[in-house]
Scaffold this motif. Structure first.
Motif, short mmCIF file in Angstrom:
data_model
loop_
_atom_site.label_atom_id
_atom_site.label_comp_id
_atom_site.label_asym_id
_atom_site.label_seq_id
_atom_site.Cartn_x
_atom_site.Cartn_y
_atom_site.Cartn_z
N ASP A 191 0.93 -1.53 -0.05
CA ASP A 191 0.18 0.38 0.09
C ASP A 191 0.20 1.40 -0.21
OD1 ASP A 191 -2.57 -0.63 -0.15
OD2 ASP A 191 -2.40 -1.44 2.02
N SER A 192 1.97 1.39 0.63
CA SER A 192 2.85 2.43 0.77
C SER A 192 4.14 2.83 -0.53
CB SER A 192 4.22 2.18 2.05
OG SER A 192 4.45 1.70 1.65
N TRP A 193 3.68 1.88 -1.40
CA TRP A 193 4.50 1.89 -2.72
C TRP A 193 3.67 3.04 -3.60
CZ3 TRP A 193 9.56 -0.02 -4.24
CH2 TRP A 193 9.47 0.15 -5.76
N ARG A 194 5.04 3.83 -3.40
CA ARG A 194 4.11 5.18 -4.41
C ARG A 194 4.48 5.45 -5.60
NH1 ARG A 194 0.57 4.50 -1.41
NH2 ARG A 194 0.16 4.96 0.13
N SER A 195 5.74 5.65 -6.22
CA SER A 195 6.01 5.66 -7.38
C SER A 195 7.02 4.48 -7.15
CB SER A 195 7.33 6.97 -7.40
OG SER A 195 8.36 6.50 -6.44
N GLY A 196 7.97 4.80 -8.46
CA GLY A 196 8.94 3.25 -9.52
C GLY A 196 7.99 2.13 -9.93
N VAL A 197 8.26 0.83 -10.35
CA VAL A 197 7.63 0.21 -10.74
C VAL A 197 7.30 -1.24 -9.76
CG1 VAL A 197 7.71 -1.96 -12.92
CG2 VAL A 197 8.38 0.71 -13.17
N LEU A 198 6.09 -1.23 -9.50
CA LEU A 198 6.46 -2.70 -8.58
C LEU A 198 5.08 -4.16 -9.26
CD1 LEU A 198 6.02 -4.10 -5.65
CD2 LEU A 198 4.41 -2.86 -5.39
N VAL A 199 6.42 -5.03 -9.44
CA VAL A 199 5.30 -6.13 -9.94
C VAL A 199 5.09 -7.21 -9.04
CG1 VAL A 199 5.00 -7.61 -12.33
CG2 VAL A 199 6.40 -5.05 -12.47
N VAL A 200 3.41 -7.27 -9.02
CA VAL A 200 3.66 -8.85 -7.99
C VAL A 200 2.83 -10.15 -8.89
CG1 VAL A 200 1.91 -9.24 -5.92
CG2 VAL A 200 3.46 -7.00 -6.26
N VAL A 201 3.11 -11.12 -8.85
CA VAL A 201 2.82 -12.35 -9.26
C VAL A 201 2.04 -12.86 -8.23
CG1 VAL A 201 3.14 -14.13 -10.26
CG2 VAL A 201 4.34 -12.84 -11.25
#
Length: 553
Positions: A191-201
């Motif tokens: 939830d706290s990820w605000r920028s950049g790229v996050l990919v979740v499998v």
């Protein structure tokens, strides 16, 4: 979760192709760009989700095509393996900096220490804060990895990645082995990820609700859906409803074209018969009759060809419509030799104290085809207890005995030999069973034909689990006690349903360690065992309340 700063963080793959050494193709010309924000990568087991993350991270090289990463990248793989002798600070990658800071504080002003520290003077404080944010504040930096549970190891590795402050973060099934409270800490980090790229499998629906978009990998290509899991399933349901209408219309068109073709053939046959009769009556010159016959045949051929073309086109439209309909295959298996009489003693524990974990002493009796859930917090020692019951680990005191044939399916699925095919792996555990019988049974586990010849080392996480489950259940002698350790790890929702179906057919005793309460309830658990300092019976509601609450300090 650390906030990346790279303004152009992105992942791009162009004309990406990949084949395993046995020529199994996973991707053929995939092109994809993943921008800033949180992306959930979903798809049925075997579509290549984990393989794609490994290609994006650089741990696999593509057969053809390229991968471009803008910014720094960190990858949390599906199966975490850390040296059990490592200290926590080593696993976090901060041991040298930590030692250098302490040496300087103790008065050693060697230049090499300052070079090691750089600008990272608060490395220990940052590490402790990151561990605390993931619910690991109590483990300290001086413990060894071997003293941590599987779930704590996953969170420790994630903490190490977050300390790198990556611009691109790839997470592959990060909630594996995590209890309910630890999962909530991970949810907060996402939830706290605000920028950049996050990919979740992930197959964790709660986690997938927290992403900005869903990328579905299917048949070697990616489709995009806005929003989280609920929005995706709603869009998918709408698509499938429309696909069903299209298929019904296509099937009706095929029937109509068949009918029109048959009617055209009947009309042509009648016309030819009538023409022959008229020619005979008129006694037309042979050359004229021949010309009329050729003209009629050409006309009939064009008409018949027109209807046949229309039927062919209608069938193609039907095939295309059928391909849009999703059909999740189900495991269908019968295992009569696994049955256990109700009064038969299956397992006994007498004042058992395992080598690791919190259990001080436990006793237990299992009779008949009971279905027992073993639950507890991360670090309680569920895996250790199962390994002790199998004889893999010797207890510190007490005794564990099994009284029927036993098979154990561990978290890491290392019962399979990666160098052997799926069929050969089953044959290894079932000596004397004919190849035809093995292949017939494997087909019921959805390994049909050439799929049974695929190398175990090339299987996806879900396929590997299905192959390992088949090897265990089809082993000889037939197991009358089956122990499973976190069996829903790495499984998509369709595969969990397949597993449930297979376990419904199993007539022996089950002992399952899992954090997935929905799954446990679906397989008809008859006893809930809560593992802590003792081993006590509980209820499903009590278990849920305990696992969702923070541990007392």
């Amino acid at each position: 979760m650390a906030t990346p700063t790279a303004p152009t963080a992105a992942l791009t793959c162009s004309a990406l192709s990949f084949q395993w050494p046995d020529d199994t193709s996973v991707f053929d010309g995939l092109s994809l760009t993943i921008g800033r924000g949180r992306t959930g990568l979903v798809g049925t087991n075997g579509t290549g989700k984990s393989t794609l993350l490994r290609l994006l991270s650089g741990s696999l090289r593509p057969t053809r095509g390229s991968v471009t990463v803008s910014g720094s990248l960190a990858h949390l793989p599906q199966n975490i393996t850390l040296d059990t002798t490592l200290r926590v600070d080593d696993a976090l990658g901060i041991a040298e900096r930590r030692r250098a800071v302490r040496a300087i504080e103790a008065g050693d002003v060697s230049e090499e220490h300052f070079d090691t520290v750089g600008d990272d003077w608060d490395v220990e404080e940052r590490a402790l804060a990151t561990l605390g944010s993931l619910g690991l504040g109590g483990i300290g930096l001086d413990r060894t990895v071997g003293q941590l549970s599987g779930g704590e190891t996953v969170l420790l590795r994630l903490a190490a990645l977050l300390l790198e402050r990556p611009d691109v973060l790839l997470l592959d099934e990060p909630t594996n082995n995590l209890d309910r409270f630890a999962r909530r800490r991970l949810y907060e980090a996402v939830d706290s990820w605000r920028s950049g790229v996050l990919v979740v499998v992930s197959h964790d629906r709660e986690l997938l609700e927290r992403v900005d978009r869903i990328a579905e990998l299917r048949s070697g290509s990616v489709s995009w859906y806005g929003g989280g899991w609920s929005a995706y399933t709603e869009d998918l349901a709408t698509e499938q409803e429309a696909a069903g209408r299209t298929l019904r219309a296509a099937e009706a068109d095929v029937r109509r074209q068949k009918r029109e073709l048959e009617e055209a053939r009947v009309k042509l046959a009648r016309r030819q018969k009538q023409s022959k009769k008229l020619d005979a009556q008129r006694r037309a010159p042979r050359i004229v009759a021949g010309e009329k016959k050729r003209s009629a045949q050409e006309s009939a051929g064009r008409l018949r060809g027109l209807h046949e073309d229309r039927l062919h086109e209608a069938r193609e439209r039907r095939e295309e419509a059928e391909s849009a309909i999703r059909d999740d295959a189900e495991i269908r298996v019968s295992l009569p030799h696994t049955a256990v009489p109700a009064g038969r003693t299956v397992l006994t524990l007498d004042e058992l104290r395992p080598r690791y974990g919190r259990l001080a002493e436990g006793s237990l009796r299992v009779h008949g085809p009971e279905r027992i859930a073993l639950v507890g917090r991360n670090g309680a020692g569920k895996t250790t207890l199962l390994r002790t019951l199998t004889g893999e680990l010797a207890p510190l005191s007490g005794e564990a005995r099994t009284h029927v044939p036993l098979r154990f399916l561990p978290q890491r699925l290392d019962v399979l030999d990666d160098g052997l095919s799926v069929a050969a792996n089953v044959a290894r555990l079932a000596p004397g069973v004919t190849e035809n019988h093995i292949r017939a049974q494997l087909a019921r586990f959805l390994f049909k034909g050439a799929r049974a010849d695929q190398s175990a080392g090339t299987l996806s996480g879900g396929e590997r689990f299905r192959a390992a489950l088949a090897a265990m259940m089809l082993a000889a002698p037939a197991p009358q006690l089956l122990m499973l350790d976190e069996p829903t790890n790495n499984l998509d929702i369709a595969s969990v349903r397949q597993l449930t179906t297979a376990l419904e057919a199993y007539e022996g005793a089950l002992l399952i360690a899992s954090h997935d309460l929905l799954f446990l309830e679906s397989v008809g658990i008859t006893r809930w065992l809560l593992l802590g300092e003792d081993l006590r019976e509980s209820t499903a509601d009590e278990v849920r309340d305990l696992l969702e609450a923070p541990e007392p300090v």
